[in-house]
Design a protein around this motif. Structure first.
Motif, short mmCIF file in Angstrom:
data_model
loop_
_atom_site.label_atom_id
_atom_site.label_comp_id
_atom_site.label_asym_id
_atom_site.label_seq_id
_atom_site.Cartn_x
_atom_site.Cartn_y
_atom_site.Cartn_z
N VAL A 134 3.37 3.90 2.91
CA VAL A 134 1.95 3.70 2.62
C VAL A 134 1.64 4.17 1.19
CG1 VAL A 134 -0.35 4.51 3.17
CG2 VAL A 134 1.15 3.76 4.98
N ALA A 135 2.20 5.33 0.83
CA ALA A 135 1.97 5.80 -0.54
C ALA A 135 2.46 4.77 -1.54
CB ALA A 135 2.69 7.14 -0.75
N MET A 173 -6.74 15.85 -11.10
CA MET A 173 -7.64 15.41 -10.04
C MET A 173 -9.03 15.98 -10.27
SD MET A 173 -6.30 14.57 -6.44
CE MET A 173 -5.66 16.13 -5.91
N LEU A 180 -5.23 8.61 4.71
CA LEU A 180 -4.18 7.88 5.42
C LEU A 180 -3.05 8.80 5.82
CD1 LEU A 180 -4.00 4.49 3.50
CD2 LEU A 180 -4.73 4.91 5.85
N ALA A 181 -2.73 9.77 4.95
CA ALA A 181 -1.66 10.70 5.31
C ALA A 181 -2.05 11.48 6.56
CB ALA A 181 -1.39 11.65 4.15
N ILE A 218 4.83 7.34 5.87
CA ILE A 218 4.03 8.02 4.84
C ILE A 218 4.49 7.59 3.46
CG2 ILE A 218 3.56 10.24 3.80
CD1 ILE A 218 3.39 11.47 6.45
N SER A 260 -0.97 17.14 -11.07
CA SER A 260 -1.57 16.53 -9.89
C SER A 260 -2.93 17.12 -9.58
CB SER A 260 -0.66 16.71 -8.67
OG SER A 260 0.47 15.91 -8.79
N VAL A 261 -3.00 18.44 -9.56
CA VAL A 261 -4.26 19.05 -9.13
C VAL A 261 -5.28 19.10 -10.26
CG1 VAL A 261 -5.31 21.14 -8.25
CG2 VAL A 261 -3.11 20.39 -7.37
N LEU A 266 -9.31 6.18 -4.63
CA LEU A 266 -7.90 5.97 -4.30
C LEU A 266 -7.28 7.22 -3.72
CD1 LEU A 266 -5.30 4.32 -4.39
CD2 LEU A 266 -5.02 4.98 -6.76
N VAL A 267 -7.52 8.36 -4.38
CA VAL A 267 -6.93 9.61 -3.90
C VAL A 267 -7.45 9.95 -2.51
CG1 VAL A 267 -6.89 12.08 -4.28
CG2 VAL A 267 -6.49 10.54 -6.18
N GLN A 280 -1.96 9.29 9.66
CA GLN A 280 -0.61 8.98 10.12
C GLN A 280 0.03 10.16 10.82
OE1 GLN A 280 1.82 6.13 7.40
NE2 GLN A 280 0.40 7.27 6.15
N THR A 321 -10.49 6.11 -9.20
CA THR A 321 -9.35 6.95 -8.88
C THR A 321 -9.70 7.92 -7.76
OG1 THR A 321 -8.71 6.84 -11.19
CG2 THR A 321 -7.62 8.47 -9.85
N LEU A 331 -5.62 7.88 0.00
CA LEU A 331 -4.25 8.33 0.22
C LEU A 331 -4.21 9.55 1.12
CD1 LEU A 331 -2.64 7.88 -3.29
CD2 LEU A 331 -2.18 6.59 -1.23
N VAL A 332 -5.08 10.50 0.84
CA VAL A 332 -5.08 11.72 1.65
C VAL A 332 -5.49 11.41 3.08
CG1 VAL A 332 -6.20 13.93 1.96
CG2 VAL A 332 -5.47 13.25 -0.30
#
Lengths: 445, 322, 297
Positions: free
Chosen positions: B251-252, B64, B307-308, B248, B60-61, B300-301, B311, B297, B304-305
């Motif tokens: 949305v993901a 990225m 929006l998290a 959460i 993941s990291v 997109l990431v 929320q 990408t 996502l972050v």
């Protein structure tokens, strides 16, 4: 996949692979030529090659491929072939290139004939001329229909692909529905005016929901090339670096297609699905469909009514683009695998095998000799419709094939869909697409 | 709760405190793991989390970071760094369309699925007959592979012999080309998404409902409070933590779930159903533009972050913990 | 509460506090609401299961009658048999089962260890590490499709089951969930175990895990179902039939150049869905109960 090509500065993959290939070559060619290496392999220690291919859903067809491969292995015990069915053309392209990026390139793959320039650009394939050693080899390269070779050779005449499952677009029409509507069941539309007339008559006079349908999902650019060919123009240059979608004839062609649904009401509105069009025909929802001859065997097997197959109609001239898939040999496969693949491809395109494949699928056998075989003669005597696609070859043009094929297809497909759904006028859609595409292709001119 | 140890009276003389490596009687606790006890807690804890962190960081990291690096590669021969991909992206109508589509898709499917899921949970939480069957019926779509659900709805949306048009026709509504009409294709996909996700969220809400004390329900009944009022004033606010968590996840999922596009529309017609991750896939694989895909990408990431975080902020205020 | 209880409660209350007229009105409203709810939930459930039911219907009917509704003719197993032989579904199943079982087991093991550490110990960089875990809740491996592909390919794991599973081996969702559960373990039990001289790992095994069993089971089932259905990542990372799971297998099956055959499509869907469905029906009660007890709040 072009991770390796575009990022050659980052990845050590390519230099490493080059080193590896050089090592293999050195080991293999200690004065011997590749043929000897092939003969070195025996039935106990065969050369293993992988072949990715796309076609229709399995069933008889996957078995046919397996059968052909098995026959080849019988005649060539020193070669072992693993055929892998990989979905549609796009998926197969992805599979082959990801396999390549993962370090396991297939020796050969069947991909769209129009993928050629993009593959050359990404240095993924080798020309067949490089592997043609004997006079026989050369003769084989020349044995195919020129019309199919139009999408298999570059502007200099080098052969990069070998035709295997090639096609043209044909009209399938429902003879029973024609009769019901009071039309001659043996006469399909031969001009654009007749197309509109007949479609209207069939729609009103029988149980079908629509008179005619040309699918506009999946390959809209391909169906569109029928209309442009019938307007007497070509849309792409032989060198794959320029398109001509802003010609007035081309715009008129799109306006006609759109008018079939918008003005005449004989064609379903919006985007028509490629995959379900044969089923629509079989369910007698539509009287006439334009689609690949590759559907022929399936329609013949499943139709519960009398149907006919006819060549494309004419406006300025009759015609259709060619279509379908070619065999390619991958540059990163070791040389002995490339030679083995060469032999495999030659075997599969010999008259008997090509005839068998054509009979089972409906694709056009790519060499004249295949049509002369006994099996094919019998088949055609029993089912003359099978010859329609081949007879049409004289009226075909090369299919749209350029560098950056993926992006170019996206641009033109989107433009066509936007016009067919009425979002923009055909002229706007095509002019803009033409500009964007030619801009994309500028580096290649 | 079964445990293997009885709570024994703590012996002050022993001086046992938390966090200190317990000695114990070596003879009584002879275990071949004994030498491990000498490892200090900090090291021990690190050893425990190491395998998981390696995987998480590695997939993941690290990707990225390399994605950001790739997105800055300029096209063409050479190793220059620059924002060319981002410029192209900002001017790319297909990318903008896919972004717009995805935001719209999220904005509609998540609240609607949550609402339906809450409704389902409340309805099914009661002691009614065939509760097991009902729960199963509502949950089953969530369990299907998305590909299978997509295939099912592809058949349904078929303009000529698909079930939806057949039903529509029989009630006098004109046939639609659901997937071929750019105006109806995205809503058609939303329906599939909601159908699939609501049952899954229902489970979360059922769990959440367990935490609401039954006395509250009884009190409402005794006071003659209407169902709806009870729901609005009692149930809904108390379910806020569940709603946050589920939202959460929802949305993901709405950004992650593009499987059905492969089967149903391939992004068309004219990109009306192109979603962000699908577009990334197209650019990375069939079109062989991995650096351009990397730029998308990154977007997109970031979304996502963002929006998290949004929320969590939004719900945090509304949740009152008991 | 059941209608009878409500009525009884109401009549009792009514006797004591409220006029009988109002009591009757409340009871009637209650009954009406109950009935409406019952009808509502049945309608909803039938609506929700209808698509799947229809597909199962069509899959077992002969092609000509698949799209009609006569219930007494045209039943056949042929579709299933034909479709089964069209692709190596047996291999796909094997791959999928091995993958999901192995992956779930791995996730549980790694997750238990990590959650335990996060629960009990303050160690250097604790907060940063946990934030990284939370990050993965949003950033699934398939979001970073391109880079993860290159990474796994470089590890030599392309086109293998291990390659499919590796990026998912640590589940942030599970670690987060389990930590919540672990935090609810009463400290007395832990201290008691320490007094008895139990080692740290022993405490994990004997104190924490038994209490967290519902969470483990619920997660195991969720993970199995999630990875059974995973599509995009396996699509990209597998090339041959060797490691291809069932979702990619059915997709290849659905994307021919020539056209879609609907009875094949429905039969194919049934084949893909049936084992998971069967597993779920059998495990349904266990699954939901464990899920609820796992206490997701």
């Amino acid at each position: 996949m072009s991770h390796r090509v575009r990022n050659r500065r980052r990845s050590i993959g390519r230099p490493l692979a080059a080193l590896g290939a050089a090592a293999v070559l050195l080991a293999a060619c200690n004065g011997d030529d590749a043929d000897t290496r092939l003969e070195d392999a025996t039935a106990d220690d065969p050369i293993e090659i992988t072949m990715y291919y796309p076609i229709a859903v399995g069933g008889p067809l996957e078995n046919v491929v397996d059968g052909l491969i098995a026959d080849f292995e019988d005649e060539n015990p020193n070669i072992n072939v693993t055929p892998v069915y990989s979905g549609n053309y796009d998926d197969t392209t992805v599979q082959a290139t990801t396999a390549l990026a993962a370090g396991e390139p297939p020796a050969t793959t069947v991909l769209l004939s129009t993928e050629m320039f993009a593959l050359i650009d990404d240095e993924i394939i080798v020309p067949f001329d490089d592997l043609a050693v004997t006079d026989e080899d050369e003769a084989w390269l020349d044995s195919f229909y020129d019309e199919f070779m139009a999408n298999s050779r570059d502007a200099e005449g080098t052969t990069w692909g070998i035709p295997f499952q090639r096609s043209t677009i044909v009209q399938y029409y429902n003879k029973e529905a024609f009769e019901q509507a009071g039309l001659d069941p043996n006469r399909a539309p031969e001009t654009w005016d007749e197309l509109v007339e007949i479609a209207t008559a069939v729609q009103e006079g029988s149980d079908v929901s629509w008179g005619v349908q040309m699918p506009s999902s999946g390959f809209p650019y391909w169906l569109f090339q029928t209309f442009t060919t019938q307007m007497g123009v070509e849309v792409v240059s032989p060198a794959g670096n320029e398109v001509y979608y802003d010609k007035p004839e081309v715009i008129e062609a799109l306006e006609f297609w759109y008018s079939l649904s918008d003005e005449h009401g004989v064609h379903p509105p919006h985007v028509v699905d490629w995959g379900t069009t044969p089923e629509d025909f079989l369910q007698q929802e539509v009287g006439i469909i334009w689609t690949t001859t590759g559907n022929l065997s399936r329609i013949r097997a499943d139709a519960t009514f009398d149907f006919g197959v006819a060549p494309m109609p004419s406006n300025v001239q009759p015609g259709s683009p060619t279509g379908g898939g070619n065999f390619y040999i991958f540059a990163d496969a070791p040389e002995q695998e490339q030679r083995a693949a060469f032999e495999l491809i030659r075997y599969l395109t010999q008259p008997e095998q090509a005839a068998e494949w054509s009979i089972e699928t409906g694709y056009v056998a790519p060499t004249p000799e295949a049509w002369e075989t006994e099996a094919m003669q019998e088949y055609v005597a029993d089912f003359p419709e099978a010859e329609v696609a081949r007879d049409q070859l004289v009226n075909t043009v090369r299919e749209l094939s350029t560098y950056q094929r993926g992006s170019v297809y996206d641009l033109i497909n989107d433009a066509l869909q936007s016009a067919l759904t009425g979002q923009v006028t055909p002229e706007e859609a095509l002019t803009e697409a033409n500009e964007s595409i030619n801009e994309l292709l500028a580096p290649y001119r | 709760m079964k445990t293997s140890f009885e709570p024994a009276a703590a012996d002050p003389a022993e001086g046992v405190t938390r966090g200190v490596t317990p000695g114990g009687d070596p003879l009584a606790r002879r275990s071949f793991l004994a030498p491990l006890r000498r490892i200090p807690n900090g090291v021990f804890a690190w050893a425990l989390i190491l395998p998981a962190m390696v995987i998480l960081l590695g997939f993941s990291v690290v990707p990225m970071i390399t994605t950001v690096w790739a997105s800055l590669q300029e096209p063409g021969i050479g190793t220059s760094i620059g924002p060319a991909n981002y410029e192209r992206m900002v001017n790319d109508p297909v990318f903008l369309q896919s972004l717009r589509n995805n935001l719209l898709f999220s904005l509609v499917t998540v609240p609607v699925s949550l609402a339906i899921a809450m409704l389902m949970a409340v309805l099914v939480d009661r002691e009614i007959r065939a509760r097991g069957f009902l729960r199963m019926a509502l949950f089953t779509p969530a369990m299907l592979p998305v590909i299978a659900a997509a295939a099912i709805f592809l058949a349904f949306y078929q303009p000529n012999f698909g079930l939806i048009n057949v039903i529509a026709q029989s009630i006098g509504v004109p046939r639609q080309n659901w997937l071929g009409n750019p105006d109806t294709v995205l809503p058609s996909l939303m329906v599939v998404m909601i159908w699939k996700e609501a049952g899954f969220f229902m489970l979360f809400y059922l769990a959440g409902l367990q935490t609401i004390s039954p006395e509250l329900n009884e009190a409402s009944t005794l006071e003659g409070t209407g169902r709806w009022t009870h729901f609005r004033r009692v149930t809904f606010p108390l379910l806020m933590p569940t709603t946050l968590f589920t939202s959460i996840v929802g949305v993901a999922n709405s950004f992650k779930q593009v499987d059905f596009i492969f089967v149903m529309t391939q992004g068309g017609p004219n990109n009306a159903s192109n979603l962000l991750l699908y577009n990334i896939y197209l650019q990375a694989f069939p079109n062989r533009n991995p650096d351009y895909a990397a730029a998308m990408t990154v977007v997109l990431v970031s979304i996502l972050v963002a929006l998290a975080v949004i929320q969590i902020r939004m719900f945090d205020r509304r949740i009152h913990y008991r | 509460m059941t209608t009878e209880d409500a009525v009884t409660a109401e009549s009792t209350t009514a006797d004591l506090f409220v006029s009988s007229v109002r009591a009757r009105r409340i009871v009637r409203a209650e009954r009406f609401a109950n009935a409406t709810e019952l009808v509502g939930v049945w309608l909803l459930a039938l609506l929700w299961i209808a698509p799947l039911a229809y597909v199962f219907w069509a899959a077992f009917r002969r092609t000509e009658v698949a799209l009609t509704f006569q219930p007494f003719t045209g039943w056949t197993f042929d579709n299933i048999i034909t479709v089964w032989s069209m692709a190596p579904f047996g291999r796909f199943y094997y791959n999928t089962v091995v993958l999901v079982v192995g992956l779930s087991a791995g996730q549980i093991i790694l997750g238990c260890l990590a959650a335990y550490a996060f629960t009990r110990y303050r160690f250097p960089l604790h907060n940063i590490m946990f934030t990284l875990v939370l990050l993965q809740l949003m950033i699934f491996p398939e979001v970073l499709l391109g880079e993860n592909f290159r990474l796994v390919a470089r590890l030599g794991l392309a086109d293998t089951l291990r390659g499919i599973g590796l990026p998912y081996l640590a589940s942030a969702f599970f670690i987060f969930l389990l930590r919540q559960t672990f935090k609810s373990v009463p400290i007395e039990l832990v201290e008691a175990a320490e007094v008895e001289g139990a080692g740290r790992l022993e405490i994990l095994w004997k104190v924490y895990i038994p209490i967290a069993r519902p969470t483990l089971i619920a997660f195991g089932l969720v993970s199995i179902s999630f990875h059974w259905n995973n599509f995009l990542w396996p699509l990209v990372i597998t090339q041959s039939v060797e490691a291809r799971p069932i979702t990619v297998g059915i997709y290849r099956f659905l994307s021919p150049e020539i056209g879609i055959n609907f009875t094949a499509l429905t039969a194919g869907t049934v084949i893909t869905v049936l084992p998971l469905l069967a597993l779920f029906i059998v495990a349904q009660r266990a699954f939901i109960q464990n899920f609820l007890r796992a206490g997701i709040k």
